[in-house]
Design a protein around this motif. Sequence first.
Motif, PDB file in Angstrom:
ATOM      1  N   SER A   6       4.598  89.532  42.191  1.00 30.06           N
ATOM      2  CA  SER A   6       3.604  88.457  42.101  1.00 30.06           C
ATOM      3  C   SER A   6       3.179  88.037  43.498  1.00 30.06           C
ATOM      4  O   SER A   6       3.921  88.241  44.465  1.00 30.06           O
ATOM      5  CB  SER A   6       4.205  87.269  41.355  1.00 30.06           C
ATOM      6  N   PRO A   7       1.971  87.444  43.628  1.00 33.85           N
ATOM      7  CA  PRO A   7       1.509  87.048  44.969  1.00 33.85           C
ATOM      8  C   PRO A   7       2.489  86.115  45.670  1.00 33.85           C
ATOM      9  O   PRO A   7       2.691  86.204  46.869  1.00 33.85           O
ATOM     10  CB  PRO A   7       0.180  86.349  44.681  1.00 33.85           C
ATOM     11  N   GLU A   8       3.148  85.226  44.871  1.00 34.11           N
ATOM     12  CA  GLU A   8       4.086  84.279  45.493  1.00 34.11           C
ATOM     13  C   GLU A   8       5.238  85.006  46.174  1.00 34.11           C
ATOM     14  O   GLU A   8       5.549  84.752  47.332  1.00 34.11           O
ATOM     15  CB  GLU A   8       4.660  83.307  44.439  1.00 34.11           C
ATOM     16  N   ILE A   9       5.871  85.910  45.413  1.00 33.58           N
ATOM     17  CA  ILE A   9       7.062  86.561  45.967  1.00 33.58           C
ATOM     18  C   ILE A   9       6.667  87.541  47.098  1.00 33.58           C
ATOM     19  O   ILE A   9       7.401  87.712  48.071  1.00 33.58           O
ATOM     20  CB  ILE A   9       7.919  87.250  44.859  1.00 33.58           C
ATOM     21  N   VAL A  31      11.679  79.479  55.092  1.00 31.61           N
ATOM     22  CA  VAL A  31      10.939  80.283  54.110  1.00 31.61           C
ATOM     23  C   VAL A  31      11.701  80.301  52.787  1.00 31.61           C
ATOM     24  O   VAL A  31      11.132  80.090  51.704  1.00 31.61           O
ATOM     25  CB  VAL A  31      10.725  81.727  54.635  1.00 31.61           C
ATOM     26  N   VAL A  32      13.002  80.525  52.902  1.00 32.82           N
ATOM     27  CA  VAL A  32      13.833  80.610  51.698  1.00 32.82           C
ATOM     28  C   VAL A  32      13.873  79.258  50.984  1.00 32.82           C
ATOM     29  O   VAL A  32      13.720  79.178  49.757  1.00 32.82           O
ATOM     30  CB  VAL A  32      15.255  81.081  52.080  1.00 32.82           C
ATOM     31  N   GLN A  33      14.054  78.186  51.754  1.00 28.88           N
ATOM     32  CA  GLN A  33      14.141  76.860  51.145  1.00 28.88           C
ATOM     33  C   GLN A  33      12.843  76.490  50.440  1.00 28.88           C
ATOM     34  O   GLN A  33      12.840  75.966  49.316  1.00 28.88           O
ATOM     35  CB  GLN A  33      14.488  75.820  52.215  1.00 28.88           C
ATOM     36  N   GLN A  34      11.733  76.828  51.108  1.00 26.18           N
ATOM     37  CA  GLN A  34      10.424  76.529  50.514  1.00 26.18           C
ATOM     38  C   GLN A  34      10.248  77.289  49.190  1.00 26.18           C
ATOM     39  O   GLN A  34       9.749  76.732  48.206  1.00 26.18           O
ATOM     40  CB  GLN A  34       9.330  76.932  51.509  1.00 26.18           C
ATOM     41  N   ALA A  35      10.696  78.525  49.185  1.00 27.22           N
ATOM     42  CA  ALA A  35      10.576  79.331  47.969  1.00 27.22           C
ATOM     43  C   ALA A  35      11.440  78.749  46.859  1.00 27.22           C
ATOM     44  O   ALA A  35      11.013  78.670  45.693  1.00 27.22           O
ATOM     45  CB  ALA A  35      10.994  80.773  48.270  1.00 27.22           C
ATOM     46  N   LEU A  36      12.655  78.315  47.203  1.00 29.10           N
ATOM     47  CA  LEU A  36      13.528  77.691  46.197  1.00 29.10           C
ATOM     48  C   LEU A  36      12.871  76.431  45.652  1.00 29.10           C
ATOM     49  O   LEU A  36      12.889  76.176  44.438  1.00 29.10           O
ATOM     50  CB  LEU A  36      14.898  77.361  46.814  1.00 29.10           C
ATOM     51  N   LEU A  45      14.904  85.924  44.962  1.00 23.01           N
ATOM     52  CA  LEU A  45      14.770  85.942  46.417  1.00 23.01           C
ATOM     53  C   LEU A  45      15.628  87.055  47.033  1.00 23.01           C
ATOM     54  O   LEU A  45      15.198  87.757  47.945  1.00 23.01           O
ATOM     55  CB  LEU A  45      15.163  84.585  47.012  1.00 23.01           C
ATOM     56  N   VAL A  46      16.846  87.189  46.543  1.00 26.47           N
ATOM     57  CA  VAL A  46      17.719  88.237  47.089  1.00 26.47           C
ATOM     58  C   VAL A  46      17.130  89.614  46.803  1.00 26.47           C
ATOM     59  O   VAL A  46      16.979  90.446  47.704  1.00 26.47           O
ATOM     60  CB  VAL A  46      19.159  88.125  46.507  1.00 26.47           C
ATOM     61  N   LEU A  86      22.082  82.054  49.208  1.00 22.91           N
ATOM     62  CA  LEU A  86      21.472  82.340  47.906  1.00 22.91           C
ATOM     63  C   LEU A  86      22.516  82.711  46.859  1.00 22.91           C
ATOM     64  O   LEU A  86      22.402  82.317  45.686  1.00 22.91           O
ATOM     65  CB  LEU A  86      20.429  83.452  48.051  1.00 22.91           C
ATOM     66  N   LEU A  87      23.544  83.447  47.283  1.00 22.73           N
ATOM     67  CA  LEU A  87      24.581  83.844  46.321  1.00 22.73           C
ATOM     68  C   LEU A  87      25.268  82.619  45.730  1.00 22.73           C
ATOM     69  O   LEU A  87      25.654  82.631  44.554  1.00 22.73           O
ATOM     70  CB  LEU A  87      25.622  84.751  47.004  1.00 22.73           C
ATOM     71  N   SER A  88      25.388  81.585  46.553  1.00 18.28           N
ATOM     72  CA  SER A  88      26.042  80.371  46.047  1.00 18.28           C
ATOM     73  C   SER A  88      25.197  79.707  44.963  1.00 18.28           C
ATOM     74  O   SER A  88      25.674  78.850  44.226  1.00 18.28           O
ATOM     75  CB  SER A  88      26.298  79.394  47.206  1.00 18.28           C
ATOM     76  N   LYS A  89      23.951  80.089  44.862  1.00 17.04           N
ATOM     77  CA  LYS A  89      23.053  79.497  43.862  1.00 17.04           C
ATOM     78  C   LYS A  89      22.823  80.418  42.656  1.00 17.04           C
ATOM     79  O   LYS A  89      22.039  80.086  41.770  1.00 17.04           O
ATOM     80  CB  LYS A  89      21.703  79.168  44.514  1.00 17.04           C
ATOM     81  N   PHE A  90      23.455  81.582  42.654  1.00 14.54           N
ATOM     82  CA  PHE A  90      23.263  82.513  41.534  1.00 14.54           C
ATOM     83  C   PHE A  90      23.829  81.899  40.253  1.00 14.54           C
ATOM     84  O   PHE A  90      24.883  81.261  40.280  1.00 14.54           O
ATOM     85  CB  PHE A  90      23.985  83.842  41.802  1.00 14.54           C
ATOM     86  N   SER A  91      23.154  82.155  39.134  1.00 13.67           N
ATOM     87  CA  SER A  91      23.634  81.602  37.872  1.00 13.67           C
ATOM     88  C   SER A  91      24.867  82.360  37.376  1.00 13.67           C
ATOM     89  O   SER A  91      25.707  81.822  36.674  1.00 13.67           O
ATOM     90  CB  SER A  91      22.523  81.632  36.824  1.00 13.67           C
ATOM     91  N   GLN A  92      24.966  83.642  37.726  1.00 12.10           N
ATOM     92  CA  GLN A  92      26.195  84.381  37.396  1.00 12.10           C
ATOM     93  C   GLN A  92      26.487  85.352  38.536  1.00 12.10           C
ATOM     94  O   GLN A  92      25.595  85.703  39.312  1.00 12.10           O
ATOM     95  CB  GLN A  92      26.072  85.130  36.077  1.00 12.10           C
ATOM     96  N   LYS A  93      27.740  85.749  38.598  1.00 12.31           N
ATOM     97  CA  LYS A  93      28.167  86.599  39.703  1.00 12.31           C
ATOM     98  C   LYS A  93      27.355  87.904  39.695  1.00 12.31           C
ATOM     99  O   LYS A  93      27.278  88.579  38.649  1.00 12.31           O
ATOM    100  CB  LYS A  93      29.667  86.902  39.566  1.00 12.31           C
ATOM    101  N   PRO A  94      26.750  88.256  40.792  1.00  6.21           N
ATOM    102  CA  PRO A  94      25.909  89.452  40.786  1.00  6.21           C
ATOM    103  C   PRO A  94      26.722  90.744  40.829  1.00  6.21           C
ATOM    104  O   PRO A  94      27.854  90.753  41.300  1.00  6.21           O
ATOM    105  CB  PRO A  94      25.114  89.303  42.082  1.00  6.21           C
ATOM    106  N   ALA A  95      26.103  91.805  40.345  1.00  5.63           N
ATOM    107  CA  ALA A  95      26.732  93.128  40.470  1.00  5.63           C
ATOM    108  C   ALA A  95      26.619  93.575  41.921  1.00  5.63           C
ATOM    109  O   ALA A  95      25.623  93.293  42.592  1.00  5.63           O
ATOM    110  CB  ALA A  95      26.000  94.116  39.564  1.00  5.63           C
TER     111      ALA A  95
END
Lengths: 228, 342
Positions: A6-9, A31-36, A45-46, A86-95
């Motif tokens: 998407s244009p945003e990402i 940049v990251v904070q603004q996107a969040l 984001l990751v 960003l990992l601290s904000k993940f909804s579940q542990k990433p692979a």
Amino acid sequence: MATNGSPEIVGVTEAFYQAVFDTDRNRAFAVVQQALDQGISAEELVFSAVIPSMDRMIKAVSEDFNASLAQHFMTAQIASQVTDLLLSKFSQKPAVLGRVVIGTAFGDLHTLGKRIVIGCLKSLMVEVTDLGVNVSPEKFVDEAQARGAGVIAISAMMVHTARGEQGALAVRELLAQRGVEDRIKLVVGGAPFRFDPELYKVVRADAWADDGISAGRVITRFLQGEVL
Amino acid sequence: MITGMERLLAAVNGKKSDRVPVFCNLFDQGALELGVSLEEYYQRGDLVAEAQIKMRARYGYDNVWSLFYVGKEAELMGCKEILFAKDGPPNVKDFVVKEFGDIEKLVIPDDITAHPAFEEQAKCLKILKQELGGRYPICAYLTGSMTLPVLLMGMEKWMELLFWGPPELKNLLLEKTSDFFRKEIAAFRSLGADILLYSNPYGSMDVIPENFFHQESMVWMKRDLEPGGMAGVVYYCGMARLNGAIPSVIKELGIGTYYLSPFDDLAQGLELVGPQRLSCGVINDIPLIDWSKEEIRSEVKRMMEIGRRSPRFLFGTGVMPLYIPQENILTMLEAAYEYGRF
């Protein structure tokens, strides 16, 4: 919510890449904070900004970008710190892409190269265990086996630690003795390998990397099962 | 018989002697020469001097070194522990600056020549001066202020402080290391060192970005060097490339001799240094461990063919690891003497 492509990402990815390229940590975090704040998820984001930016940086460094060591260091640290946030904000542990153990060769106390590689790998979603400095061959192999690592990465900044009997050569010997050479690859890096690009063969490593950022590419290719 | 000093002075003056001067850096090999361990060797200035004199006589190159190991400078600033190896150079094991707060406590000795860690270096230099003074140039290795923090806190922490840390703390440390450098170069000058290798990887754009080189590195290099002047000073970036820095260093510092990197384009380096200044072409000596005789001779020949186009050219080596077989050192030197003949 922004979607991949998407244009945003796309805009966020470009802004993040430029900040990392300019080694501007504050701008990268902004940049990251603004996107969040705009509602883009940490996961997006990751996977859509950080990892593609690091891939692009690796490509630039390995092809034509004449970056300094300081830029390599700062790039890797920025990407790693942003990923941690960003990992601290993940909804579940990433692979994870795979697991790596890394350390400096026995007798070697130089840490910078190792830290660049760690930063780069973390931002590429590789689980990295830092074994520290002056690491014995047994520890490299024991830890790699215990953690199910696909790669042992050894950093050596001096000729005698790169070539010595307690360095990569001994690690290779142990991998062979334990019959795990097909499961655990051995990657080396550091100044002696830059001065002699054939040296990795002498120490019986599977591959070497010219710099910390490029090491990310070499290691992730092994983790993805590629034969280099 | 012509001496190394005569060869060097001929090159300095743009005149031909019998051959291109050859500067060979054999350090750890001194322990082998005397049949002692590296740890014992580096404890005693008389052993270092004896080995330097014997190795120069046996191999026939044109210089000697008063250098022990790079960590000596950290010892002069308070380092208590060095990690010795049996087959390579010693490493700093105990960092003086463990956390940023230690920077304020860091003390630079008023008189470094009175420091116990300097005693053996002074002894070595005195013997070299007595035995070879005026006939063979005596080289000293001096780390620049922006690189000295690496020996005090490690490169990783230094990079963090340098680029992201509090500016006042970074400047405080650099003031201290620059003060140390000034005292050290003055001490080596007063003891009779002829060549003062200014080693500063942070003066290379391989290590720091170009804008940082101009805005920061240059400021500290001026502070290091200007009080004592540029006589005998050689610009060296610790094997990192320096071609990109040469025009600015000439313009702003006026250094007259450049110890190039093996990764620099030699012909371009000579052109940048110019015919009025001295250039040292440096062989990539790490592959010397495995190269065949033909490969060694071919590389030396290539370098000499380029270097001899300049009226002011030296042939030099880099780190010369202990792993290089003696016959390969001999092959390199014989080729340098042969292809460097005028």
